[in-house]
Design a protein around this motif. Structure first.
Motif, PDB file in Angstrom:
ATOM      1  N   PRO A  65      10.149  52.360  65.505  1.00 32.45           N
ATOM      2  CA  PRO A  65      11.361  51.631  65.874  1.00 32.45           C
ATOM      3  C   PRO A  65      11.147  50.121  65.773  1.00 32.45           C
ATOM      4  O   PRO A  65      10.065  49.618  66.070  1.00 32.45           O
ATOM      5  N   VAL A  66      12.163  49.417  65.369  1.00 34.55           N
ATOM      6  CA  VAL A  66      12.076  47.975  65.215  1.00 34.55           C
ATOM      7  C   VAL A  66      12.907  47.306  66.307  1.00 34.55           C
ATOM      8  O   VAL A  66      13.800  47.907  66.904  1.00 34.55           O
ATOM      9  N   ALA A  67      12.604  46.045  66.569  1.00 36.47           N
ATOM     10  CA  ALA A  67      13.332  45.276  67.569  1.00 36.47           C
ATOM     11  C   ALA A  67      14.555  44.627  66.941  1.00 36.47           C
ATOM     12  O   ALA A  67      14.521  44.189  65.787  1.00 36.47           O
ATOM     13  N   VAL A  68      15.637  44.581  67.701  1.00 33.96           N
ATOM     14  CA  VAL A  68      16.858  43.920  67.257  1.00 33.96           C
ATOM     15  C   VAL A  68      17.183  42.795  68.243  1.00 33.96           C
ATOM     16  O   VAL A  68      16.703  42.781  69.381  1.00 33.96           O
ATOM     17  N   THR A  69      17.991  41.861  67.778  1.00 31.42           N
ATOM     18  CA  THR A  69      18.418  40.750  68.625  1.00 31.42           C
ATOM     19  C   THR A  69      19.670  41.152  69.384  1.00 31.42           C
ATOM     20  O   THR A  69      20.665  41.566  68.785  1.00 31.42           O
ATOM     21  N   VAL A  70      19.610  41.051  70.700  1.00 30.24           N
ATOM     22  CA  VAL A  70      20.737  41.391  71.572  1.00 30.24           C
ATOM     23  C   VAL A  70      21.200  40.100  72.237  1.00 30.24           C
ATOM     24  O   VAL A  70      20.424  39.452  72.951  1.00 30.24           O
TER      25      VAL A  70
ATOM     26  N   SER B 298      21.975  42.715  66.463  1.00 26.35           N
ATOM     27  CA  SER B 298      21.816  42.218  65.093  1.00 26.35           C
ATOM     28  C   SER B 298      20.383  42.406  64.616  1.00 26.35           C
ATOM     29  O   SER B 298      19.435  42.251  65.397  1.00 26.35           O
ATOM     30  N   ALA B 299      20.243  42.706  63.331  1.00 28.58           N
ATOM     31  CA  ALA B 299      18.953  42.744  62.640  1.00 28.58           C
ATOM     32  C   ALA B 299      19.242  43.089  61.193  1.00 28.58           C
ATOM     33  O   ALA B 299      20.106  43.935  60.918  1.00 28.58           O
ATOM     34  N   PRO B 300      18.560  42.444  60.250  1.00 21.37           N
ATOM     35  CA  PRO B 300      18.806  42.774  58.845  1.00 21.37           C
ATOM     36  C   PRO B 300      18.275  44.158  58.497  1.00 21.37           C
ATOM     37  O   PRO B 300      17.204  44.564  58.963  1.00 21.37           O
ATOM     38  N   GLY B 301      19.049  44.894  57.702  1.00 26.33           N
ATOM     39  CA  GLY B 301      18.558  46.135  57.124  1.00 26.33           C
ATOM     40  C   GLY B 301      18.523  47.341  58.028  1.00 26.33           C
ATOM     41  O   GLY B 301      17.915  48.361  57.672  1.00 26.33           O
ATOM     42  N   ILE B 302      19.168  47.283  59.195  1.00 26.86           N
ATOM     43  CA  ILE B 302      19.173  48.464  60.066  1.00 26.86           C
ATOM     44  C   ILE B 302      19.938  49.589  59.382  1.00 26.86           C
ATOM     45  O   ILE B 302      21.059  49.412  58.915  1.00 26.86           O
ATOM     46  N   GLU B 303      19.307  50.753  59.325  1.00 25.17           N
ATOM     47  CA  GLU B 303      19.913  51.906  58.649  1.00 25.17           C
ATOM     48  C   GLU B 303      20.175  53.076  59.580  1.00 25.17           C
ATOM     49  O   GLU B 303      20.907  54.007  59.209  1.00 25.17           O
ATOM     50  N   GLN B 304      19.608  53.028  60.778  1.00 20.95           N
ATOM     51  CA  GLN B 304      19.806  54.156  61.675  1.00 20.95           C
ATOM     52  C   GLN B 304      19.510  53.731  63.110  1.00 20.95           C
ATOM     53  O   GLN B 304      18.621  52.897  63.356  1.00 20.95           O
ATOM     54  N   PHE B 305      20.272  54.273  64.062  1.00 14.73           N
ATOM     55  CA  PHE B 305      20.013  54.031  65.474  1.00 14.73           C
ATOM     56  C   PHE B 305      20.767  55.075  66.287  1.00 14.73           C
ATOM     57  O   PHE B 305      21.616  55.795  65.778  1.00 14.73           O
ATOM     58  N   ARG B 306      20.443  55.116  67.576  1.00 14.42           N
ATOM     59  CA  ARG B 306      21.056  56.088  68.482  1.00 14.42           C
ATOM     60  C   ARG B 306      21.865  55.346  69.538  1.00 14.42           C
ATOM     61  O   ARG B 306      21.435  54.316  70.047  1.00 14.42           O
ATOM     62  N   VAL B 307      23.038  55.906  69.881  1.00 16.06           N
ATOM     63  CA  VAL B 307      23.843  55.428  70.999  1.00 16.06           C
ATOM     64  C   VAL B 307      23.995  56.583  71.976  1.00 16.06           C
ATOM     65  O   VAL B 307      24.382  57.691  71.586  1.00 16.06           O
ATOM     66  N   GLU B 308      23.673  56.320  73.255  1.00 15.28           N
ATOM     67  CA  GLU B 308      23.765  57.360  74.279  1.00 15.28           C
ATOM     68  C   GLU B 308      24.617  56.894  75.451  1.00 15.28           C
ATOM     69  O   GLU B 308      24.553  55.724  75.852  1.00 15.28           O
ATOM     70  N   ALA B 309      25.397  57.801  75.984  1.00 16.08           N
ATOM     71  CA  ALA B 309      26.066  57.616  77.265  1.00 16.08           C
ATOM     72  C   ALA B 309      25.292  58.423  78.288  1.00 16.08           C
ATOM     73  O   ALA B 309      25.163  59.646  78.155  1.00 16.08           O
ATOM     74  N   LEU B 310      24.767  57.737  79.312  1.00 16.95           N
ATOM     75  CA  LEU B 310      23.880  58.353  80.291  1.00 16.95           C
ATOM     76  C   LEU B 310      24.493  58.255  81.686  1.00 16.95           C
ATOM     77  O   LEU B 310      25.112  57.235  82.032  1.00 16.95           O
ATOM     78  N   GLN B 311      24.283  59.261  82.492  1.00 19.93           N
ATOM     79  CA  GLN B 311      24.790  59.202  83.858  1.00 19.93           C
ATOM     80  C   GLN B 311      24.155  58.019  84.599  1.00 19.93           C
ATOM     81  O   GLN B 311      22.963  57.749  84.451  1.00 19.93           O
TER      82      GLN B 311
ATOM     83  N   PHE C  48      16.022  52.084  66.685  1.00 17.51           N
ATOM     84  CA  PHE C  48      16.495  51.321  65.527  1.00 17.51           C
ATOM     85  C   PHE C  48      15.500  51.494  64.382  1.00 17.51           C
ATOM     86  O   PHE C  48      14.295  51.320  64.555  1.00 17.51           O
ATOM     87  N   GLN C  49      16.017  51.848  63.210  1.00 19.96           N
ATOM     88  CA  GLN C  49      15.179  52.112  62.056  1.00 19.96           C
ATOM     89  C   GLN C  49      15.709  51.369  60.844  1.00 19.96           C
ATOM     90  O   GLN C  49      16.907  51.172  60.698  1.00 19.96           O
ATOM     91  N   LYS C  50      14.784  50.975  59.980  1.00 20.09           N
ATOM     92  CA  LYS C  50      15.170  50.410  58.701  1.00 20.09           C
ATOM     93  C   LYS C  50      14.157  50.782  57.651  1.00 20.09           C
ATOM     94  O   LYS C  50      13.007  51.112  57.951  1.00 20.09           O
ATOM     95  N   ASP C  51      14.599  50.753  56.392  1.00 16.81           N
ATOM     96  CA  ASP C  51      13.724  51.126  55.282  1.00 16.81           C
ATOM     97  C   ASP C  51      12.712  50.025  55.060  1.00 16.81           C
ATOM     98  O   ASP C  51      13.082  48.877  54.825  1.00 16.81           O
ATOM     99  N   ARG C  52      11.451  50.357  55.124  1.00 17.79           N
ATOM    100  CA  ARG C  52      10.416  49.365  54.934  1.00 17.79           C
ATOM    101  C   ARG C  52       9.847  49.446  53.533  1.00 17.79           C
ATOM    102  O   ARG C  52       8.910  48.785  53.209  1.00 17.79           O
TER     103      ARG C  52
END
Length: 314
Positions: A21-26, A46-59, A310-314
């Motif tokens: 996983p890579v770090a993104v700017t929040v 934000s982050a260049p080249g992000i190709e995949q990530f997860r969004v979760e709704a948690l209790q 967060f994932q991107k093609d390296r």
């Protein structure tokens, strides 16, 4: 066509799944308000080249202690005269309520409202059947013998809302924060312009084709009483140099907020960090959770929202 898009998303997911996983700017763009019905909280990811990530709704952490589950709107501190939502344009439509899919465990409903702030009529295809002009696409999941709404997508401005199935002891739970994925524009408020939507009900996947090019594929990874998780795969041209995702919410005070604190990890500190929402400016995160540890009088059972992997093609 839809099967090919879903396959493309799956192949891209497999290609990046092995990458760390890579770090993104929040970045926090929140402004103060006294109105509990105003989305004054904005965080960009934000982050260049992000190709995949997860969004979760948690209790929320206090879900088991809820006795008074407040859903009702609170306009006590609001003044919309000439600004905010009151300044939005109003376009009129013929109201509709249509069941777009009915399965054993999943129901999908399209709703056209009498009026909406944007004129867009987005084509929607559900299980191969085409329609258009809906302002809400509601997705219900059957639990304990009845269907409970667990997800909403607003085709005309690109907003998502998701929540887990109700926790034990609760018949339903509330929505809180919303989020955007894709090329985000500002039209008085942030929006994502969607050209068309393709939905496969089982297993659930949603393909968003963007007006400005590119697409996002959202696949349901999990839905139960603890969380609802969506995996997003961004295909080329989906965000460009703009933020690839955004959280929208509200904060008046810790006891009157849909989000009151931010917790995150940056990949170097396994314990993570936590700060009250007003104290956050910019952070770098491999995992960020927007939530509450103090019960709120507003949308008490609304979920925390987590962005991670967060994932991107390296």
């Amino acid at each position: 066509m839809l099967a090919r898009l879903a396959l493309a998303g799956a192949l891209l997911g497999a290609a990046v799944a092995s990458a760390a996983p890579v770090a993104v700017t929040v970045t926090n763009h929140t402004r103060p308000t006294r109105c509990a019905e105003e989305d004054n909280v904005t965080f960009t990811l934000s982050a260049p080249g992000i190709e995949q990530f997860r969004v979760e709704a948690l209790q929320p952490a206090y879900i088991g202690a809820i006795r008074d589950n407040h859903f009702a709107p609170d306009f006590s501190g609001c003044d919309f005269s000439g600004r905010g939502n009151a300044a939005d344009p109003h376009y009129t439509f013929t109201p509709r309520h249509k069941v777009l899919y009915q399965g054993r465990r999943t129901r999908i409903v399209g709703i056209t409202l009498p009026s909406f702030w944007r004129p867009a009529r987005v084509p929607v295809r559900v299980a191969g059947r085409a329609d258009t002009g809906f302002h809400l696409i509601q997705i219900f999941r059957k639990t304990h013998g009845h269907f409970v709404e667990s997800m909403v997508l607003y085709p005309a401005d690109g907003y998502w809302r998701i929540k887990p199935l109700p926790a034990p002891g609760l018949r339903d739970s509330g929505y809180g924060s919303s989020f955007l994925v894709g090329p985000i524009e500002n039209e008085g408020r942030p929006v994502v312009d969607i050209a068309s939507i393709d939905i496969t009900p089982a297993p659930l996947s949603v393909v968003l084709n963007f007006v400005q090019g590119g697409r996002a594929v959202a696949t349901l990874e999990k839905i139960d009483t603890t969380r609802t998780a969506l995996r997003f795969t961004l295909l080329p041209g989906s965000s460009g140099r703009r933020p690839f995702a955004m959280l929208r919410s509200m904060y008046v005070a810790p006891h009157n907020a849909d989000v009151s604190e931010v917790r995150w990890r940056d990949g170097t500190n396994s314990a993570g960090r936590a700060e009250p929402l007003p104290a956050v400016t910019t952070l770098y995160a491999t995992d960020v959770r927007f939530g509450r540890s103090v019960p709120s009088r507003h949308n008490t059972s609304a979920p925390d929202m987590r962005f991670s992997d967060f994932q991107k093609d390296r």
